[in-house]
Design a protein around this motif. Structure first.
Motif, PDB file in Angstrom:
ATOM      1  N   VAL A  19       0.829  -1.204   0.000  1.00 25.72           N
ATOM      2  CA  VAL A  19       0.000   0.000   0.000  1.00 25.72           C
ATOM      3  C   VAL A  19       0.866   1.257   0.000  1.00 25.72           C
ATOM      4  CG1 VAL A  19      -1.767   1.272   1.261  1.00 25.72           C
ATOM      5  CG2 VAL A  19      -1.856  -1.227   1.159  1.00 25.72           C
ATOM      6  N   LEU A  20       1.871   1.310   0.850  1.00 28.14           N
ATOM      7  CA  LEU A  20       2.689   2.518   0.951  1.00 28.14           C
ATOM      8  C   LEU A  20       3.393   2.852  -0.364  1.00 28.14           C
ATOM      9  CD1 LEU A  20       3.402   4.667   3.023  1.00 28.14           C
ATOM     10  CD2 LEU A  20       5.393   3.316   3.679  1.00 28.14           C
ATOM     11  N   PRO A  21       4.077   1.893  -1.032  1.00 25.57           N
ATOM     12  CA  PRO A  21       4.663   2.233  -2.334  1.00 25.57           C
ATOM     13  C   PRO A  21       3.619   2.608  -3.379  1.00 25.57           C
ATOM     14  CG  PRO A  21       5.682   0.261  -1.438  1.00 25.57           C
ATOM     15  CD  PRO A  21       4.501   0.566  -0.579  1.00 25.57           C
ATOM     16  N   ALA A  22       2.423   1.957  -3.340  1.00 23.84           N
ATOM     17  CA  ALA A  22       1.383   2.265  -4.312  1.00 23.84           C
ATOM     18  C   ALA A  22       0.858   3.689  -4.165  1.00 23.84           C
ATOM     19  CB  ALA A  22       0.236   1.263  -4.163  1.00 23.84           C
ATOM     20  N   VAL A  23       0.911   4.234  -2.953  1.00 19.76           N
ATOM     21  CA  VAL A  23       0.437   5.603  -2.725  1.00 19.76           C
ATOM     22  C   VAL A  23       1.540   6.614  -3.035  1.00 19.76           C
ATOM     23  CG1 VAL A  23      -0.381   7.210  -0.966  1.00 19.76           C
ATOM     24  CG2 VAL A  23      -1.292   4.894  -1.061  1.00 19.76           C
ATOM     25  N   LEU A  24       2.755   6.312  -2.640  1.00 13.71           N
ATOM     26  CA  LEU A  24       3.839   7.281  -2.807  1.00 13.71           C
ATOM     27  C   LEU A  24       4.297   7.405  -4.253  1.00 13.71           C
ATOM     28  CD1 LEU A  24       6.074   6.541   0.313  1.00 13.71           C
ATOM     29  CD2 LEU A  24       4.504   8.444  -0.044  1.00 13.71           C
ATOM     30  N   THR A  25       4.269   6.326  -5.018  1.00 14.17           N
ATOM     31  CA  THR A  25       4.761   6.377  -6.399  1.00 14.17           C
ATOM     32  C   THR A  25       3.956   7.338  -7.268  1.00 14.17           C
ATOM     33  OG1 THR A  25       5.625   4.127  -6.195  1.00 14.17           O
ATOM     34  CG2 THR A  25       5.295   4.987  -8.430  1.00 14.17           C
ATOM     35  N   PRO A  26       2.595   7.249  -7.324  1.00 16.61           N
ATOM     36  CA  PRO A  26       1.848   8.240  -8.126  1.00 16.61           C
ATOM     37  C   PRO A  26       2.052   9.677  -7.661  1.00 16.61           C
ATOM     38  CG  PRO A  26       0.459   6.376  -7.558  1.00 16.61           C
ATOM     39  CD  PRO A  26       1.698   6.242  -6.749  1.00 16.61           C
ATOM     40  N   LEU A  27       2.196   9.870  -6.353  1.00 14.69           N
ATOM     41  CA  LEU A  27       2.405  11.217  -5.847  1.00 14.69           C
ATOM     42  C   LEU A  27       3.735  11.790  -6.338  1.00 14.69           C
ATOM     43  CD1 LEU A  27       1.516  13.537  -4.001  1.00 14.69           C
ATOM     44  CD2 LEU A  27       2.620  12.339  -2.095  1.00 14.69           C
ATOM     45  N   VAL A  28       4.783  10.993  -6.312  1.00 17.28           N
ATOM     46  CA  VAL A  28       6.079  11.457  -6.788  1.00 17.28           C
ATOM     47  C   VAL A  28       6.033  11.739  -8.288  1.00 17.28           C
ATOM     48  CG1 VAL A  28       8.488  10.788  -7.095  1.00 17.28           C
ATOM     49  CG2 VAL A  28       7.330  10.294  -4.938  1.00 17.28           C
ATOM     50  N   VAL A  29       5.366  10.865  -9.062  1.00 18.03           N
ATOM     51  CA  VAL A  29       5.255  11.071 -10.510  1.00 18.03           C
ATOM     52  C   VAL A  29       4.462  12.334 -10.820  1.00 18.03           C
ATOM     53  CG1 VAL A  29       4.288  10.104 -12.635  1.00 18.03           C
ATOM     54  CG2 VAL A  29       5.508   8.630 -11.020  1.00 18.03           C
ATOM     55  N   TYR A  30       3.374  12.584 -10.097  1.00 16.49           N
ATOM     56  CA  TYR A  30       2.555  13.782 -10.309  1.00 16.49           C
ATOM     57  C   TYR A  30       3.362  15.043 -10.032  1.00 16.49           C
ATOM     58  CZ  TYR A  30      -0.954  17.354  -9.374  1.00 16.49           C
ATOM     59  OH  TYR A  30      -1.668  18.525  -9.360  1.00 16.49           O
ATOM     60  N   LEU A  31       4.086  15.057  -8.926  1.00 16.13           N
ATOM     61  CA  LEU A  31       4.883  16.240  -8.602  1.00 16.13           C
ATOM     62  C   LEU A  31       5.979  16.471  -9.643  1.00 16.13           C
ATOM     63  CD1 LEU A  31       5.299  15.811  -4.736  1.00 16.13           C
ATOM     64  CD2 LEU A  31       3.829  17.433  -5.930  1.00 16.13           C
ATOM     65  N   PHE A  32       6.573  15.416 -10.130  1.00 15.44           N
ATOM     66  CA  PHE A  32       7.657  15.550 -11.100  1.00 15.44           C
ATOM     67  C   PHE A  32       7.157  16.032 -12.461  1.00 15.44           C
ATOM     68  CE2 PHE A  32      10.419  13.772 -14.397  1.00 15.44           C
ATOM     69  CZ  PHE A  32      11.638  14.328 -14.017  1.00 15.44           C
ATOM     70  N   MET A  33       5.960  15.586 -12.887  1.00 14.17           N
ATOM     71  CA  MET A  33       5.462  15.895 -14.234  1.00 14.17           C
ATOM     72  C   MET A  33       4.684  17.207 -14.295  1.00 14.17           C
ATOM     73  SD  MET A  33       4.274  12.120 -15.586  1.00 14.17           S
ATOM     74  CE  MET A  33       3.782  12.832 -17.163  1.00 14.17           C
ATOM     75  N   PHE A  34       3.888  17.470 -13.265  1.00 11.07           N
ATOM     76  CA  PHE A  34       2.966  18.599 -13.358  1.00 11.07           C
ATOM     77  C   PHE A  34       3.282  19.731 -12.381  1.00 11.07           C
ATOM     78  CE2 PHE A  34       0.610  14.783 -14.598  1.00 11.07           C
ATOM     79  CZ  PHE A  34       0.237  15.129 -15.889  1.00 11.07           C
ATOM     80  N   ARG A  35       3.996  19.470 -11.360  1.00 14.74           N
ATOM     81  CA  ARG A  35       4.268  20.489 -10.350  1.00 14.74           C
ATOM     82  C   ARG A  35       5.756  20.752 -10.183  1.00 14.74           C
ATOM     83  NH1 ARG A  35      -0.190  23.478  -9.547  1.00 14.74           N
ATOM     84  NH2 ARG A  35      -2.045  22.142  -9.376  1.00 14.74           N
ATOM     85  N   CYS A  36       6.515  20.403 -11.186  1.00 10.42           N
ATOM     86  CA  CYS A  36       7.964  20.583 -11.060  1.00 10.42           C
ATOM     87  C   CYS A  36       8.324  22.064 -10.945  1.00 10.42           C
ATOM     88  CB  CYS A  36       8.662  19.944 -12.247  1.00 10.42           C
ATOM     89  SG  CYS A  36      10.475  19.980 -12.120  1.00 10.42           S
TER      90      CYS A  36
END
Length: 302
Positions: A221-238
């Protein structure tokens, strides 16, 4: 005189060295007693002793006094009492000093040692002991078992006396507990005890379920939640993250230099208010050195 000094130096040397280390792994099987010398103990001999259940003192086994071997057949001690159930122990000897005696245990059940079988459940450990052994048939309720128990690696100080099997309650789940059992005749130890046996106390279903859920949360569960969050910040909120970092870095640097200036680590130069300077109002771009010939002697010579 020389012999007196020699004996005195021998005694002083013996006491300075101290007693030898006790033997290790003392076992008995079918009257054959075996042990292992303590490591790095030279010039050591061994003495085997026995004691029957109705006696209070220990007696040397005639054939096993200060022997250099690490085993001894103690058949001669079997007639110490009518049942042949005697306690046995071994101690190391060096230059008149003896180690702590180590009591022998029996790995296999025999007429003088209980046969032990363990079964564990969450919070409890059952020691299965037969109630129809030879001593019980002859002495009835006067023959019992003394069961020593405790956590693995700790001295087995706690014990309980029972005629047959016993269940020890209130044990900590997930820990290993050890057991040693010995026959009692009229409340006195009889025969070598069983060698120490250990068993793991299993977890209850409730604790096992909690452990399983925690493992799933940490691994899935923890990796499944953190991975999309990191990808979102890197792609759209960089860009936003970078601006936020720059703004905080600027604010941090201002506070940093202000703190250093206030502490006197950075000296900021200032203009002395009493000094006077001429103010330049205008500069004309005419031919060089026309109004200022005094400052251009090289041009005047040409």
């Amino acid at each position: 005189m020389f012999l007196t000094l020699l004996c005195f130096s021998f005694i002083v040397q013996a006491y300075l060295e101290g007693p030898p280390g006790p033997p290790q792994g003392v076992h008995v099987a079918r009257w054959l007693l075996t042990w292992t010398p303590a490591p790095e103990e030279p010039d050591v001999t061994f003495t085997v002793q026995y004691r029957s259940f109705h006696e209070s003192g220990w007696t040397d086994v005639p054939d096993c006094v200060q022997i250099s071997s690490s085993q001894c057949n103690v058949t001669s001690a079997g007639g110490a009492d009518q049942h042949g159930c005697t306690l046995l122990r071994v101690q190391a000897v060096r230059r008149g000093l003896t180690s702590e005696p180590v009591q022998a245990c029996s790995k296999f059940g025999d007429p003088c040692t209980p046969e032990v079988r363990l079964s564990a459940r969450p919070g409890s450990l059952t020691v299965h002991l037969p109630g129809n052994h030879s001593l019980a048939l002859e002495h009835a309720a006067h023959a019992k078992h003394r069961v020593f128990y405790g956590k693995e690696g700790e001295p087995l100080k706690d014990y309980v006396d029972k005629v047959s099997s016993v269940t020890i309650q209130g044990l900590q789940e997930g820990q290993r507990y050890c057991v040693m059992t010995q026959f009692l005749l009229y409340q006195r130890p009889a025969g070598p005890p069983s060698c120490i046996s250990c068993q793991l106390i299993p977890l209850s279903q409730h604790q096992s379920k909690q452990t399983w859920i925690l493992a799933v949360v940490l691994l899935v569960v923890l990796p499944a939640v953190l991975t999309p969050l990191v990808v979102y910040l890197f792609m759209f909120r960089c860009g936003s993250v970078k601006r936020w970092l720059r703004s905080n870095r600027h604010s941090l640097s201002q506070h940093f230099f202000q703190d250093l200036s206030s502490e006197g680590h950075i000296r900021v130069s200032s203009i002395d208010p009493e000094e006077h300077f001429d103010r330049v109002t205008s500069i004309q771009a005419s031919s060089p050195c026309t109004p200022l010939r005094a400052s251009c002697p090289a041009l005047e010579q040409h």
